[in-house]
Design a protein around this motif. Structure first.
Motif, PDB file in Angstrom:
ATOM      1  N   ASP A 259     -19.398  -6.479 -32.257  1.00 15.96           N
ATOM      2  CA  ASP A 259     -18.653  -5.226 -32.423  1.00 15.96           C
ATOM      3  C   ASP A 259     -17.172  -5.431 -32.123  1.00 15.96           C
ATOM      4  O   ASP A 259     -16.306  -4.913 -32.834  1.00 15.96           O
ATOM      5  CB  ASP A 259     -19.217  -4.136 -31.503  1.00 15.96           C
ATOM      6  N   PHE A 260     -16.858  -6.191 -31.065  1.00 18.63           N
ATOM      7  CA  PHE A 260     -15.460  -6.381 -30.678  1.00 18.63           C
ATOM      8  C   PHE A 260     -14.701  -7.196 -31.717  1.00 18.63           C
ATOM      9  O   PHE A 260     -13.494  -7.016 -31.876  1.00 18.63           O
ATOM     10  CB  PHE A 260     -15.374  -7.056 -29.302  1.00 18.63           C
ATOM     11  N   ASN A 262     -14.935  -6.914 -34.866  1.00 14.93           N
ATOM     12  CA  ASN A 262     -14.568  -6.040 -35.981  1.00 14.93           C
ATOM     13  C   ASN A 262     -13.726  -4.843 -35.563  1.00 14.93           C
ATOM     14  O   ASN A 262     -13.342  -4.040 -36.411  1.00 14.93           O
ATOM     15  CB  ASN A 262     -15.843  -5.546 -36.678  1.00 14.93           C
ATOM     16  N   LEU A 263     -13.451  -4.693 -34.260  1.00 12.18           N
ATOM     17  CA  LEU A 263     -12.695  -3.530 -33.806  1.00 12.18           C
ATOM     18  C   LEU A 263     -11.218  -3.662 -34.159  1.00 12.18           C
ATOM     19  O   LEU A 263     -10.624  -4.740 -34.043  1.00 12.18           O
ATOM     20  CB  LEU A 263     -12.838  -3.358 -32.290  1.00 12.18           C
ATOM     21  N   LYS A 264     -10.641  -2.537 -34.585  1.00 11.83           N
ATOM     22  CA  LYS A 264      -9.206  -2.491 -34.754  1.00 11.83           C
ATOM     23  C   LYS A 264      -8.550  -2.365 -33.381  1.00 11.83           C
ATOM     24  O   LYS A 264      -9.198  -1.993 -32.398  1.00 11.83           O
ATOM     25  CB  LYS A 264      -8.818  -1.295 -35.620  1.00 11.83           C
ATOM     26  N   THR A 265      -7.260  -2.658 -33.320  1.00 12.72           N
ATOM     27  CA  THR A 265      -6.563  -2.591 -32.040  1.00 12.72           C
ATOM     28  C   THR A 265      -6.664  -1.205 -31.427  1.00 12.72           C
ATOM     29  O   THR A 265      -6.882  -1.055 -30.222  1.00 12.72           O
ATOM     30  CB  THR A 265      -5.080  -2.968 -32.226  1.00 12.72           C
ATOM     31  N   GLU A 267      -9.030   0.782 -31.610  1.00 12.52           N
ATOM     32  CA  GLU A 267     -10.408   1.112 -31.246  1.00 12.52           C
ATOM     33  C   GLU A 267     -10.901   0.325 -30.037  1.00 12.52           C
ATOM     34  O   GLU A 267     -12.023   0.540 -29.580  1.00 12.52           O
ATOM     35  CB  GLU A 267     -11.335   0.833 -32.433  1.00 12.52           C
ATOM     36  N   ILE A 268     -10.084  -0.594 -29.505  1.00 11.27           N
ATOM     37  CA  ILE A 268     -10.543  -1.473 -28.430  1.00 11.27           C
ATOM     38  C   ILE A 268     -10.857  -0.692 -27.163  1.00 11.27           C
ATOM     39  O   ILE A 268     -11.873  -0.938 -26.500  1.00 11.27           O
ATOM     40  CB  ILE A 268      -9.500  -2.575 -28.161  1.00 11.27           C
ATOM     41  N   GLY A 271     -14.099   1.071 -27.574  1.00  9.10           N
ATOM     42  CA  GLY A 271     -15.156   0.080 -27.635  1.00  9.10           C
ATOM     43  C   GLY A 271     -15.470  -0.515 -26.273  1.00  9.10           C
ATOM     44  O   GLY A 271     -16.634  -0.752 -25.936  1.00  9.10           O
ATOM     45  N   ALA A 408     -10.530  -9.216 -25.721  1.00 13.43           N
ATOM     46  CA  ALA A 408     -10.185  -7.987 -26.435  1.00 13.43           C
ATOM     47  C   ALA A 408      -8.917  -7.356 -25.865  1.00 13.43           C
ATOM     48  O   ALA A 408      -8.034  -6.918 -26.610  1.00 13.43           O
ATOM     49  CB  ALA A 408     -11.344  -6.999 -26.365  1.00 13.43           C
ATOM     50  N   LYS A 412      -5.403  -6.855 -27.713  1.00 12.59           N
ATOM     51  CA  LYS A 412      -4.755  -5.540 -27.806  1.00 12.59           C
ATOM     52  C   LYS A 412      -3.309  -5.615 -27.311  1.00 12.59           C
ATOM     53  O   LYS A 412      -2.385  -5.108 -27.950  1.00 12.59           O
ATOM     54  CB  LYS A 412      -5.537  -4.522 -26.977  1.00 12.59           C
TER      55      LYS A 412
END
Length: 699
Positions: A259-260, A262-265, A267-268, A271, A408, A412
């Motif tokens: 999941d991490f 594919n996360l956008k910045t 969305e971190i 998440g 992550a 970010k």
């Protein structure tokens, strides 16, 4: 036959020759008596190799009868021994341990010795039972008739206490309780075998254990009873559950890691909070949190709380993260801190122990977040109600989570730093673009100044000339009005005055026309620049085109004809001054492309929710290669000193900022067409990141 091998010690206690064979009749175990009988160890040989060929059919029939079950089957057969062929009494019994079937074959001389003492036979069976590793009960109607030593050891009862006890009570949760379903199965009276089954057994002292049991009917002392063999599988089941939990935790961490990725910045943060919740719930924690070390400060950046759990207090942060604290010394060595029992903490951790008691933390684990060999923070999990033992496997998986979180958070932070850098570079670029746009505007104004000055100079010259005429006429009018009577002037004063007044009126009319021309030129310039309308407005685009033509009139006079095909257009929301600059740049390009006389055709129309404006000229045209680059900043086909290469680039930027499109089609020697498409309403985004006051100036 792996399980049958466990019976080897029991077979050694038997004096007869005994072998165990599998269903394919291969010898798996042979005791010392059998090895002495055959003069060798027959293990691994086929059972038929121990008998002459003429005895094989009888052996097969004996095995088939034993396979059906019941009491042992026997027959007298010729058997090969180290002394040659000998007649022997062969007894066959079917057996089973766990899920493996085997056959026990006992070889004895047919001329039996004097009858053995029954007590001796019973003692021999007693020895066999007690030598078994599994607990064994022989029971009838639910009452225990016999129990071996292993059964006594596992239940905590003596043999005498077990005899006559209801076997079902051994699975009851406490004395006097009703038997469980598994307990009733133990006492079942069916003739069929069943098992294995699993149940929780209860020992005499109340302790429990997970038991696996096999149950089958047997004949004991001439009675049809049941024999139950059972073993303690508590450790096995615990390992099985631990492995299952480890696999589930592995799956959870794999899912979170994926999941991490594919996360956008943006969305971190969400998440990370969700991951804290999922891990804490799985690990049985009441709260989880992230302490971040950043810019010399240490603060809780993310936190998850079970319903009713209090948040982390600042005192806990300072206690756990003080540079000289016991826990921080562990973190600096990239080691986790696990507290199973806060009262068992060493004296060096006294401050942490007091703080945990104050905060109500029963047990906790804190994992350093390490990125590129430096600590960037801590991931913590607390229990507030029950003591939690954190296994090594759990801590290892939590360390994996800490690494994922650290990566992550650093991603970010890096991305945000890049975004700030991009914003700063964009601001600098905008400033450069503003300077270039000003240069382009000055260049355009330079081209207009001479023509506008000429346009204004002509009516001003007429006004100046007429002013001299008006002064002379006024002087003569005064002379006529105030001359003495009897003057020699042959014209009557009235006629002379009328003539002078007519001259004055004509001069005034000419001056009025010249002044209106000047006002028109100045008004056109004012509308073109829209110095008082630099913001968004809803306007008629035809007005903007007309004022642009007025300002650029000197570029067209006596050389270029302008044809206007204006269709009905609704009011358009736009930045009027910017679009006027678009019209001017396209008009100037067209006039420069026309050598000598030519025509510029301007067409407008509405198409759906857009308006289209076409500028067509009969100029020299643009080559195919140049058409792909004409909107690039700095590109020009006009030669050195003629163009800045910014005109069409600015046109493209303005149209794009308005949410529109611009297309060009051209053919060398036949002219060019620029097609503008503009929406009726501005898009939600601002047309430029520049302030409104600068947007007007930029074009």
């Amino acid at each position: 036959m792996s399980c049958a091998h466990s019976l080897a010690p029991i077979l050694e206690a038997v004096s007869e020759a005994v072998v165990l064979v599998d269903p394919s009749l291969v010898v798996g175990v042979a005791n010392t008596g059998a090895q002495n009988w055959f003069g060798r160890n027959p293990t691994g040989e086929s059972l038929k190799s121990l008998l002459p060929p003429d005895q094989h059919a009888a052996l097969t029939e004996l095995i088939q009868r034993a396979k059906i079950g019941g009491q042992p089957h026997s027959a007298t057969l010729n058997v090969m021994s180290q002394c040659g062929h000998r007649s022997a009494r062969l007894r066959v019994t079917k057996g089973q341990t766990q899920d493996q079937i085997f056959y026990t074959l006992c070889f004895a001389l047919p001329c039996a010795s004097p009858a053995e003492d029954p007590h001796e036979i019973k003692d021999r069976y007693r020895t066999l039972l007690d030598a078994a590793f599994e607990g064994i009960f022989i029971h009838e109607g639910g009452l225990i008739l016999e129990a071996n030593a292993a059964a006594c050891e596992m239940t905590g009862y003596s043999r005498d206490e077990l005899l006559g006890m209801r076997v079902a009570l051994l699975s009851a949760p406490h004395a006097g309780a009703e038997p469980t379903e598994q307990g009733r199965a133990l006492a079942a009276g069916e003739d069929d075998e069943f098992g294995p089954i699993e149940f929780v057994g209860v020992a005499r002292d109340g302790s429990t254990a997970e038991i696996e049991l096999l149950n089958k009917p047997v004949v004991y002392e001439g009675r049809h009873v049941r024999m139950s063999a059972f073993r303690d599988i508590t450790a096995h089941k615990a390992n099985e559950r631990a492995l299952k939990r480890r696999v589930e935790f592995d799956d959870l961490m794999t899912s979170i890691s994926a999941d991490f990725i594919n996360l956008k910045t943006s969305e971190i943060d969400a998440g990370l909070s969700d991951a804290l919740r999922r891990i804490a719930e799985f690990a049985g924690a009441d709260r989880s949190y992230v302490f971040r070390f950043q810019d010399g400060e240490r603060q809780t950046t993310h936190q998850w709380l079970r319903a009713g759990a209090p948040p982390v207090k600042p005192e806990l942060e300072s206690t756990r993260k003080a540079d000289d604290s016991w826990s921080m010394q562990h973190f600096k060595q990239f080691r986790p801190v696990c507290v199973f029992d806060r009262s068992a903490l060493p004296p060096a951790a006294r401050n942490m122990q007091l703080e945990l008691e104050h905060q109500g933390v029963v047990s906790c684990v804190a994992i350093p977040m390490v990125f590129e060999k430096r600590i960037i923070g801590i991931v913590g999990f607390d229990t507030l109600t029950e003591q939690r033992s954190w296994s090594d496997e759990t801590v290892q998986l939590l360390q994996t989570a800490a690494y994922v979180f650290a990566s992550a958070l650093e991603r970010k932070q890096t991305q945000e730093g890049l975004e700030r850098t991009v914003q700063e570079r964009t601001r600098q670029l905008r400033n450069k673009q503003l300077q270039l746009a000003r240069s382009e505007k000055l260049a355009a104004l330079g081209q207009l100044v001479a023509g506008v000055a000429h346009e204004i100079n002509t009516p001003l010259g007429a006004i100046k000339s007429n002013n001299d005429t008006l002064v002379r006429a006024t002087q003569r009018l005064k002379e006529q009005l105030f001359s003495p009577c009897g003057s020699s002037n042959p014209v009557a004063p009235k006629d002379r005055v009328d003539s002078l007044l007519a001259i004055a009126q004509k001069v005034i009319a000419v001056n009025t026309e010249a002044i209106e021309r000047i006002v028109s030129i100045v008004g056109g310039l004012r509308k073109f620049a829209r110095l008082d309308e630099a913001e968004v407005d809803t306007v008629d685009l035809h007005d903007g085109i007309e004022t642009t033509l007025t300002v650029a009139n000197h570029l067209l006079r006596n050389r270029i004809k302008v044809e206007k095909h204006f269709g009905p257009l609704p009011q358009v929301q736009c930045y009027p001054n910017q679009l006027n600059q678009v019209f001017m740049n396209l008009l100037v390009n067209s006039t420069q492309a026309i050598q000598g006389e030519g025509t510029i055709t301007i067409t407008t129309r509405q198409v759906g929710e857009q308006v289209e404006i076409l500028f067509q000229d009969t100029g020299c045209g643009i080559s195919r290669d140049a058409q792909d680059r004409i909107f690039d900043p700095g590109f020009t086909t006009k030669g050195v000193g003629v163009g800045t290469g910014l005109g069409l680039s600015i046109v493209h930027q303005i149209v794009d900022d308005h949410g529109g499109e611009i297309e060009v089609s051209s053919e060398l020697g036949r002219g060019s067409t620029f097609l503008l498409r503009l929406p009726l309403t501005l898009p939600v985004r601002a047309p430029s990141s520049l302030p409104a006051s600068q947007r007007a100036e930029a074009v």
